[in-house]
Design a protein around this motif. Sequence first.
Motif, short mmCIF file in Angstrom:
data_model
loop_
_atom_site.label_atom_id
_atom_site.label_comp_id
_atom_site.label_asym_id
_atom_site.label_seq_id
_atom_site.Cartn_x
_atom_site.Cartn_y
_atom_site.Cartn_z
N PRO A 1 -35.79 -5.50 22.40
CA PRO A 1 -35.09 -4.21 22.35
C PRO A 1 -36.06 -3.07 22.05
CG PRO A 1 -33.81 -5.87 21.22
CD PRO A 1 -35.12 -6.51 21.55
N HIS A 2 -35.83 -1.93 22.68
CA HIS A 2 -36.77 -0.81 22.59
C HIS A 2 -36.95 -0.31 21.15
CE1 HIS A 2 -36.76 -0.82 26.88
NE2 HIS A 2 -35.50 -0.43 26.98
N ALA A 3 -35.92 -0.42 20.33
CA ALA A 3 -36.00 0.11 18.97
C ALA A 3 -36.77 -0.80 18.02
CB ALA A 3 -34.59 0.36 18.42
N ALA A 4 -37.09 -2.01 18.46
CA ALA A 4 -37.85 -2.92 17.61
C ALA A 4 -39.35 -2.66 17.76
CB ALA A 4 -37.55 -4.37 17.99
N THR A 5 -40.10 -2.95 16.71
CA THR A 5 -41.56 -2.90 16.77
C THR A 5 -42.05 -4.24 17.30
OG1 THR A 5 -41.69 -1.39 14.89
CG2 THR A 5 -43.69 -2.63 15.45
N GLY B 1 -37.76 -14.11 23.08
CA GLY B 1 -37.06 -15.20 23.75
C GLY B 1 -35.57 -14.93 23.86
N TYR B 2 -34.87 -15.90 24.37
CA TYR B 2 -33.43 -15.78 24.65
C TYR B 2 -32.62 -15.46 23.40
CZ TYR B 2 -28.76 -17.61 25.98
OH TYR B 2 -27.42 -17.79 26.19
N ILE B 3 -32.57 -16.39 22.45
CA ILE B 3 -31.76 -16.17 21.26
C ILE B 3 -32.38 -15.09 20.38
CG2 ILE B 3 -30.73 -17.27 19.24
CD1 ILE B 3 -31.02 -19.97 20.73
N GLY B 4 -33.70 -15.09 20.27
CA GLY B 4 -34.37 -14.11 19.43
C GLY B 4 -34.10 -12.68 19.85
N SER B 5 -34.02 -12.43 21.16
CA SER B 5 -33.76 -11.07 21.63
C SER B 5 -32.35 -10.63 21.29
CB SER B 5 -34.01 -10.97 23.14
OG SER B 5 -33.10 -11.77 23.87
N VAL B 6 -31.39 -11.55 21.37
CA VAL B 6 -30.00 -11.20 21.04
C VAL B 6 -29.87 -10.93 19.55
CG1 VAL B 6 -27.60 -11.99 21.05
CG2 VAL B 6 -29.09 -12.51 22.99
N VAL B 7 -30.50 -11.77 18.73
CA VAL B 7 -30.46 -11.55 17.28
C VAL B 7 -31.13 -10.22 16.93
CG1 VAL B 7 -31.33 -12.37 15.06
CG2 VAL B 7 -30.29 -13.98 16.67
N THR B 8 -32.26 -9.93 17.57
CA THR B 8 -32.94 -8.65 17.32
C THR B 8 -32.03 -7.48 17.66
OG1 THR B 8 -35.12 -9.62 17.71
CG2 THR B 8 -34.93 -7.23 17.95
N TYR C 1 -29.22 -8.97 27.50
CA TYR C 1 -30.06 -10.07 27.02
C TYR C 1 -29.44 -11.41 27.43
CZ TYR C 1 -31.43 -6.06 24.24
OH TYR C 1 -31.80 -4.80 23.86
N GLY C 2 -30.21 -12.18 28.19
CA GLY C 2 -29.70 -13.46 28.67
C GLY C 2 -30.82 -14.48 28.79
N GLU C 3 -30.47 -15.61 29.33
CA GLU C 3 -31.39 -16.75 29.38
C GLU C 3 -32.20 -16.75 30.66
OE1 GLU C 3 -31.16 -21.53 28.35
OE2 GLU C 3 -29.32 -20.40 28.74
N ARG C 4 -33.50 -16.75 30.52
CA ARG C 4 -34.39 -16.85 31.69
C ARG C 4 -35.70 -17.51 31.26
NH1 ARG C 4 -37.18 -11.25 32.17
NH2 ARG C 4 -36.45 -10.13 30.34
N HIS C 5 -35.96 -18.64 31.84
CA HIS C 5 -37.18 -19.39 31.54
C HIS C 5 -37.96 -19.61 32.83
CE1 HIS C 5 -34.28 -20.85 28.34
NE2 HIS C 5 -35.24 -20.29 27.64
N THR C 6 -39.27 -19.63 32.71
CA THR C 6 -40.11 -19.88 33.88
C THR C 6 -39.77 -21.24 34.47
OG1 THR C 6 -41.87 -18.53 32.93
CG2 THR C 6 -42.47 -20.04 34.72
N THR C 7 -39.66 -22.24 33.62
CA THR C 7 -39.19 -23.56 34.03
C THR C 7 -37.88 -23.82 33.29
OG1 THR C 7 -41.46 -24.35 34.35
CG2 THR C 7 -39.72 -26.02 34.15
N GLU C 8 -36.78 -23.80 34.00
CA GLU C 8 -35.48 -23.90 33.36
C GLU C 8 -35.13 -25.37 33.11
OE1 GLU C 8 -33.05 -23.07 31.17
OE2 GLU C 8 -33.35 -21.17 32.22
N THR C 9 -34.64 -25.67 31.89
CA THR C 9 -34.26 -27.03 31.54
C THR C 9 -32.82 -27.12 31.05
OG1 THR C 9 -35.07 -26.79 29.27
CG2 THR C 9 -36.64 -27.63 30.92
N HIS C 10 -32.15 -26.00 30.86
CA HIS C 10 -30.80 -26.00 30.29
C HIS C 10 -29.74 -26.06 31.39
CE1 HIS C 10 -32.60 -23.90 26.51
NE2 HIS C 10 -32.85 -25.20 26.55
N LEU C 11 -28.67 -26.79 31.11
CA LEU C 11 -27.72 -27.13 32.16
C LEU C 11 -27.06 -25.93 32.81
CD1 LEU C 11 -26.15 -29.24 33.76
CD2 LEU C 11 -24.49 -29.33 31.88
N ILE C 12 -26.46 -25.03 32.03
CA ILE C 12 -25.68 -23.95 32.65
C ILE C 12 -26.55 -23.07 33.54
CG2 ILE C 12 -24.39 -21.84 32.14
CD1 ILE C 12 -22.98 -23.36 29.90
N PRO C 13 -27.71 -22.57 33.10
CA PRO C 13 -28.51 -21.77 34.03
C PRO C 13 -28.99 -22.55 35.24
CG PRO C 13 -29.67 -22.09 31.95
CD PRO C 13 -28.28 -22.56 31.73
N ILE C 14 -29.24 -23.85 35.08
CA ILE C 14 -29.64 -24.67 36.24
C ILE C 14 -28.51 -24.73 37.26
CG2 ILE C 14 -30.06 -27.05 36.99
CD1 ILE C 14 -31.89 -27.37 34.57
#
Length: 328
Positions: A42-46, A10-17, A174-187
């Motif tokens: 990320p490619h280096a993660a399992t 997901g969005y935050i999880g990918s950045v933390v990874t 890594y950024g925000e992308r949802h199939t159905t977007e609900t967050h203000l800035i990306p909308i």
Amino acid sequence: MKILVTGGAGYIGSVVTAQLLEAGHDVVVLDNLSTGHRDAVPHAATFVEGDVREAAPVLAEGVEAVIHFAARSVVPESMAHPQRYWHGNVGASLALLEAMRATGVNRIVFSSTAAVYGDPEEVPIPEDAAVRPGNPYGGSKAAIDAALTEHARMHSIGAVSLRYFNVAGAYERYGERHTTETHLIPIVLQVALGERATVSVFGDDYDTPDGTCVRDYIHVADLAEAHLLALANCTPGRHHIYNLGNGTGFSVQQVIEVCREVTGHPIPAVRAERRPGDPGVLVASSALAQAELGWQPRRSDLHQIVADAWAFHQTGTAASATPAGERP
């Protein structure tokens, strides 16, 4: 350290990874891809495709700590289908905690939310504010926080809950992308890209300077850094709770104006009725996280947050993200 990141596609999880890998950790991502994206890992993660309830075999492979993001997180959906949040968030998290207990993994950082405070009496909101969520999403996170407190007390795990509001911006690819977007800035940015005709402003009669809701926006790269710092603060037998925010609230109208400035697009806005469960003002105090974790929100300017998000939506790469450990 070998770390399991649930919801790491997901969005935050990918950045933390990504930041964990940059810091030299061995990372396993567990995600069922219901809302995440395989190419965000990320490619280096399992990568292990699966549900949080299936974490035990992964944990048994030498995992030393967990960062838990996997959850449903849409407030309107939680109001319409609360059972999905009790089952999908609370039930799955309890199964994860039991799997941790059974495999001897005793450190967890949990992605909570300041929505647990509901409509607060005090702003910025401190950690000792009353927990009284105004929607099932916040309620499910509050229930998991309570379970973490009990597991810390009874099973000597070290737990940290990070409560935050609106996360935005991007980090490298890594950024925000949802199939159905609900967050203000990306909308709003979708309007600038021509993918939507207008942006809806849900209520303009709140007790705020311009009548629209005020929220605390935090850059995703700053937020990710807090998770790495929290790992080092997992104390056996203790459950720490920290609010994360930049301490400054921005209204819906202000966000739209900044997006107009950054994109150069007029971005038409239309008034809509208030949404159930939306408080007027939500701004977090992060003083405790700054004092105890040594965390600082270094990318707190709304223009930078929007510019990074805008660059990602246009090119797939943030405009000004800085690798972990470096300082702009």
